[in-house]
Design an enzyme around this catalytic site. Structure first.
Site, PDB file in Angstrom:
ATOM      1  N   TYR A  57      -8.655  16.977   1.575  1.00  0.00           N
ATOM      2  CA  TYR A  57      -9.754  16.018   1.464  1.00  0.00           C
ATOM      3  C   TYR A  57     -10.833  16.378   2.474  1.00  0.00           C
ATOM      4  CZ  TYR A  57     -11.664  11.435   0.158  1.00  0.00           C
ATOM      5  OH  TYR A  57     -12.448  10.419  -0.344  1.00  0.00           O
ATOM      6  N   ASN A 167      -6.611   4.940 -18.024  1.00  0.00           N
ATOM      7  CA  ASN A 167      -5.728   3.878 -17.535  1.00  0.00           C
ATOM      8  C   ASN A 167      -5.584   3.902 -16.017  1.00  0.00           C
ATOM      9  OD1 ASN A 167      -4.258   6.309 -17.728  1.00  0.00           O
ATOM     10  ND2 ASN A 167      -2.315   5.202 -17.647  1.00  0.00           N
ATOM     11  N   SER A 168      -6.419   4.686 -15.330  1.00  0.00           N
ATOM     12  CA  SER A 168      -6.379   4.718 -13.865  1.00  0.00           C
ATOM     13  C   SER A 168      -6.981   3.438 -13.295  1.00  0.00           C
ATOM     14  CB  SER A 168      -7.165   5.924 -13.345  1.00  0.00           C
ATOM     15  OG  SER A 168      -8.552   5.754 -13.609  1.00  0.00           O
ATOM     16  N   VAL A 170      -9.534   3.106 -11.213  1.00  0.00           N
ATOM     17  CA  VAL A 170     -10.995   3.114 -11.296  1.00  0.00           C
ATOM     18  C   VAL A 170     -11.447   2.795 -12.717  1.00  0.00           C
ATOM     19  CG1 VAL A 170     -13.059   4.563 -11.149  1.00  0.00           C
ATOM     20  CG2 VAL A 170     -11.331   4.686  -9.355  1.00  0.00           C
ATOM     21  N   ARG A 190      -4.000  10.351 -21.743  1.00  0.00           N
ATOM     22  CA  ARG A 190      -3.071  11.375 -22.216  1.00  0.00           C
ATOM     23  C   ARG A 190      -2.172  10.816 -23.321  1.00  0.00           C
ATOM     24  NH1 ARG A 190      -0.286  13.089 -16.726  1.00  0.00           N
ATOM     25  NH2 ARG A 190      -0.509  10.846 -16.466  1.00  0.00           N
ATOM     26  N   MET A 265      -8.423  15.694 -10.828  1.00  0.00           N
ATOM     27  CA  MET A 265      -6.962  15.635 -10.827  1.00  0.00           C
ATOM     28  C   MET A 265      -6.320  16.910 -11.361  1.00  0.00           C
ATOM     29  SD  MET A 265      -5.992  11.693 -11.761  1.00  0.00           S
ATOM     30  CE  MET A 265      -6.608  11.771 -13.432  1.00  0.00           C
ATOM     31  N   TRP A 288     -19.026  10.279  -4.417  1.00  0.00           N
ATOM     32  CA  TRP A 288     -17.987  10.211  -3.385  1.00  0.00           C
ATOM     33  C   TRP A 288     -18.192   8.919  -2.611  1.00  0.00           C
ATOM     34  CZ3 TRP A 288     -17.906  12.960   1.940  1.00  0.00           C
ATOM     35  CH2 TRP A 288     -16.650  12.804   2.531  1.00  0.00           C
ATOM     36  N   LEU A 289     -17.354   7.947  -2.878  1.00  0.00           N
ATOM     37  CA  LEU A 289     -17.511   6.627  -2.276  1.00  0.00           C
ATOM     38  C   LEU A 289     -17.458   6.689  -0.753  1.00  0.00           C
ATOM     39  CD1 LEU A 289     -17.673   3.496  -2.870  1.00  0.00           C
ATOM     40  CD2 LEU A 289     -15.205   3.504  -2.482  1.00  0.00           C
TER      41      LEU A 289
END
Length: 358
Positions: A57, A167-168, A170, A190, A265, A288-289
């Site tokens: 990160y 379905n995440s 966010v 998916r 991902m 990018w929060l």
């Protein structure tokens, strides 16, 4: 305050979280003049937390000897809700019993207790209708979704957006915010045995269409999208996967559309069709929060308060989660065991894992 033994999940090197994370115990000292003593109420495991442990990160917390005098380490976690249990003599923002959130990332939230300067914390002024878990989980996923929908395209009621990893956390938040504001959405997930069940669940949150990655990869899918949206524009594609998935959602954008990437991902490149860039003037952005929040901490605070109000009003549903209990009287071994049970569930795709203090 009496002597309190705190516990924390820390790392002193980068790599596999299972190998580099461990639990330690420490004494919680008295606060200095402008400091507050905090007791954890709830905190989640987020993907970026594990990216920090892996060292991949961009923003990494400093490793210090604050908790372990012999080995510099960092406390994991970036999102949490704390209760103030004691304040220093010069503190003006807080009093014992207040709820507080870290003002920035890299705070280190996987711990039972913390000491912070009062300026490192934000006060939750009105917590009516809010649970500790809700307070602990608005600052990342929900805040990211808000910025994705408001800062890149001039979205109006009736406009469409498409998102992968539908379905995440966010995307669930974006679906609900979009529905609230009158936007139409397509969520891509998916292929899985329980697809129809998931499809119904996401539609109940406000998704207009839910499809699989296999479906969107078919050449005829573009015509299907045109039938769905009619004359309305598909202005926004939200990407956190990359690779072919990114290519496929970007292919659906209307003229002057916007592709916004906020994660990767698959660890594959961001892919955009040349025809979309040349003939439709599609623009690619990054979101990018943490970077924005570091530069605009007060704006982030105001956003969090706005989102908490929506949660309190029942307009945003909680992300499905599994809760794990920590307590002050746990041994450090039990504390660590509970953490790794949650980590295993997270790494095995079992959804959001949240720690709560008993």
């Amino acid at each position: 305050m009496g002597e309190i033994e705190g516990k924390a999940i820390v790392y002193s090197g980068y790599g596999d979280p299972k190998k580099h994370l461990k639990a330690i115990k420490f004494k919680v000292r008295e606060p200095e003049e402008k400091e507050v003593v905090l007791r954890l109420m709830a905190c989640p495991i987020n993907p970026s937390d594990l990216n920090q442990v892996q060292g991949t990160y961009l923003a990494l917390p400093p490793m210090t000897t604050e908790l372990d005098p012999e080995t510099p380490c960092a406390v994991g976690g970036n999102e949490a809700a704390f209760e103030v249990i004691k304040v220093g003599r010069g503190v003006t923002k807080f009093q014992a019993g207040d709820w507080a959130l870290p003002t920035r990332g890299n705070f280190g939230t996987w711990r039972t207790h913390a000491i912070a300067h009062e300026d490192q914390m934000n006060l939750i002024k009105d917590r009516s209708g809010i649970t500790p878990v809700q307070a602990a989980t608005v600052s990342v996923n929900l805040a990211t979704a808000h910025r994705l929908l408001t800062k890149f395209a001039d979205m109006k009621p009736g406009d469409w957006f498409i998102q992968n990893a539908g379905n995440s956390g966010v995307c669930r938040a974006a679906t609900q915010l979009g529905k609230l504001w009158g936007y139409k959405s397509i969520s891509v997930v998916r292929k899985r045995p329980d697809f129809e069940q998931l499809k119904a669940e996401l539609k109940s949150l406000g998704a207009d269409q839910v499809v699989t990655e296999d479906e969107i990869a078919q050449p005829e899918f573009t015509q299907t999208v045109k039938q769905w949206i009619g004359d309305a524009p598909l202005k926004l594609a939200l990407n956190c996967v990359g690779g072919e998935s990114c290519l496929n959602i970007a292919s659906q954008l209307s003229e002057d559309g916007h592709l916004v990437t906020y994660g990767s991902m698959s660890k594959k490149p961001i892919m955009v069709p040349g025809s979309q860039t040349v003939f439709k003037n599609v623009t690619s952005h990054g979101c990018w929060l943490s970077g924005w929040a570091a530069k605009h901490p007060h704006d982030r605070y105001l956003l969090v308060l706005e989102l908490l109000k929506l949660v309190a009003e029942g307009k945003i549903k909680d992300v499905p989660n599994t809760q794990h209990t920590w307590s002050e009287d746990q041994s450090v071994e039990e504390f660590q065991k509970t953490y790794f049970e949650a980590l295993d569930a997270n790494l095995n795709g079992k959804g959001k894992q949240i720690f709560i203090m008993k």
